[in-house]
Write a protein that holds these residues in place. Structure first.
Motif, PDB file in Angstrom:
ATOM      1  N   VAL A 273      -8.608  -6.788 -17.128  1.00 45.34           N
ATOM      2  CA  VAL A 273      -9.007  -7.160 -18.488  1.00 45.34           C
ATOM      3  C   VAL A 273      -8.646  -8.632 -18.665  1.00 45.34           C
ATOM      4  CG1 VAL A 273      -8.678  -6.768 -20.949  1.00 45.34           C
ATOM      5  CG2 VAL A 273      -8.676  -4.829 -19.365  1.00 45.34           C
ATOM      6  N   ARG A 274      -9.661  -9.437 -18.897  1.00 45.57           N
ATOM      7  CA  ARG A 274      -9.471 -10.878 -19.114  1.00 45.57           C
ATOM      8  C   ARG A 274      -9.343 -11.115 -20.611  1.00 45.57           C
ATOM      9  NH1 ARG A 274      -8.458 -13.001 -14.245  1.00 45.57           N
ATOM     10  NH2 ARG A 274     -10.105 -12.558 -12.760  1.00 45.57           N
ATOM     11  N   GLU A 275      -8.361 -11.902 -20.990  1.00 45.19           N
ATOM     12  CA  GLU A 275      -8.171 -12.248 -22.400  1.00 45.19           C
ATOM     13  C   GLU A 275      -8.159 -13.756 -22.532  1.00 45.19           C
ATOM     14  OE1 GLU A 275      -4.520 -10.331 -23.518  1.00 45.19           O
ATOM     15  OE2 GLU A 275      -5.493  -8.395 -23.746  1.00 45.19           O
ATOM     16  N   TRP A 276      -8.789 -14.257 -23.604  1.00 47.30           N
ATOM     17  CA  TRP A 276      -8.794 -15.676 -23.875  1.00 47.30           C
ATOM     18  C   TRP A 276      -8.936 -15.891 -25.372  1.00 47.30           C
ATOM     19  CZ3 TRP A 276     -12.944 -12.965 -22.189  1.00 47.30           C
ATOM     20  CH2 TRP A 276     -14.146 -13.113 -22.854  1.00 47.30           C
TER      21      TRP A 276
ATOM     22  N   LYS B 290      -9.272 -14.148 -30.771  1.00 46.71           N
ATOM     23  CA  LYS B 290      -8.825 -13.658 -29.471  1.00 46.71           C
ATOM     24  C   LYS B 290      -9.905 -12.740 -28.912  1.00 46.71           C
ATOM     25  CE  LYS B 290      -4.852 -11.692 -27.177  1.00 46.71           C
ATOM     26  NZ  LYS B 290      -3.497 -11.184 -27.301  1.00 46.71           N
ATOM     27  N   ARG B 291     -10.332 -13.003 -27.676  1.00 46.01           N
ATOM     28  CA  ARG B 291     -11.394 -12.229 -27.048  1.00 46.01           C
ATOM     29  C   ARG B 291     -10.890 -11.601 -25.753  1.00 46.01           C
ATOM     30  NH1 ARG B 291     -16.119 -13.203 -29.613  1.00 46.01           N
ATOM     31  NH2 ARG B 291     -16.304 -15.132 -30.768  1.00 46.01           N
ATOM     32  N   SER B 292     -11.607 -10.543 -25.334  1.00 49.73           N
ATOM     33  CA  SER B 292     -11.270  -9.904 -24.058  1.00 49.73           C
ATOM     34  C   SER B 292     -12.541  -9.326 -23.437  1.00 49.73           C
ATOM     35  CB  SER B 292     -10.232  -8.802 -24.248  1.00 49.73           C
ATOM     36  OG  SER B 292     -10.749  -7.769 -25.040  1.00 49.73           O
TER      37      SER B 292
END
Length: 197
Positions: free
Chosen positions: A84-87, A93-95
């Motif tokens: 799971v990529r989070e940025w 905040k997105r994932s």
């Protein structure tokens, strides 16, 4: 190290994009749409559940082989490591869920496929020189092998236009269409009563 390995069944939602790292390692990725199908006993028919959208990334020989094998709309099985990529995008905040693929293949419950053994593919795991080793050495000098370009052109030329009746994906994610005729429009709308399996 604990890793989460998954096998996911879905439809290729985007064209396969191919590139190489600065060190020349082949990399390919595509979007994957996975829609749950379940039997609704009250309506006596099969219904679609929520669609999950994943990003699939492949490396080395798998990346090279994906170009000539997988196209948008194809039903596939993907096995690999779930991440799971989070940025942060501004204050939001997105994932995104991603699969670092170890293996990708067509779902043969929905169609047929013909296997062609790859020889001399740059990025294949080491195992000593074998058939096609000289060809592989020549291919290492080319930025993108010609057969990959040919395969991409052939896939794009034979691409089937998206079905306008398919459900819309979240914004920014292409829709997935069903091919192979395994679910008719009448079954999708509940006009045909299907028996549970």
């Amino acid at each position: 190290m604990n890793e989460t390995h998954v096998t996911v069944l879905g439809n290729v939602a985007t064209e396969v994009s191919y590139g190489e790292t600065a060190n020349g390692v082949p990399m390919a990725n595509f979007g994957l749409g996975c829609t749950e199908r379940r039997y609704d006993r009250e309506r006596a028919c099969w219904v679609d559940g929520e669609t999950q959208w994943l990003r699939v990334t492949a490396w080395r020989a798998l990346a090279v082989n994906l170009i000539g094998s997988v196209a948008k709309g194809d039903p596939v099985l993907v096995t690999g490591r779930l991440r799971v990529r989070e940025w942060t995008d501004g204050e939001v905040k997105r994932s995104r869920a991603e699969i670092d693929a170890r293996s990708v293949g067509h779902d043969l419950t929905r169609g047929t496929s013909a296997f062609r053994r790859a020889s001399g593919v740059r990025g294949q795991p080491p195992g000593g020189p074998g058939p096609g080793a000289a060809e592989a050495a020549r291919a290492a000098d080319a930025p993108v092998p010609g057969w990959i370009v040919s395969a991409l052109e052939a896939r794009r030329a034979s691409a089937v236009p998206a079905d306008p009746r398919s459900a819309e994906a979240p914004s920014g994610v292409p829709s997935v269409t069903e091919e192979g005729g395994d679910v008719s429009e009448r079954e999708r709308t509940g006009e045909v009563r299907a028996a549970p399996h």
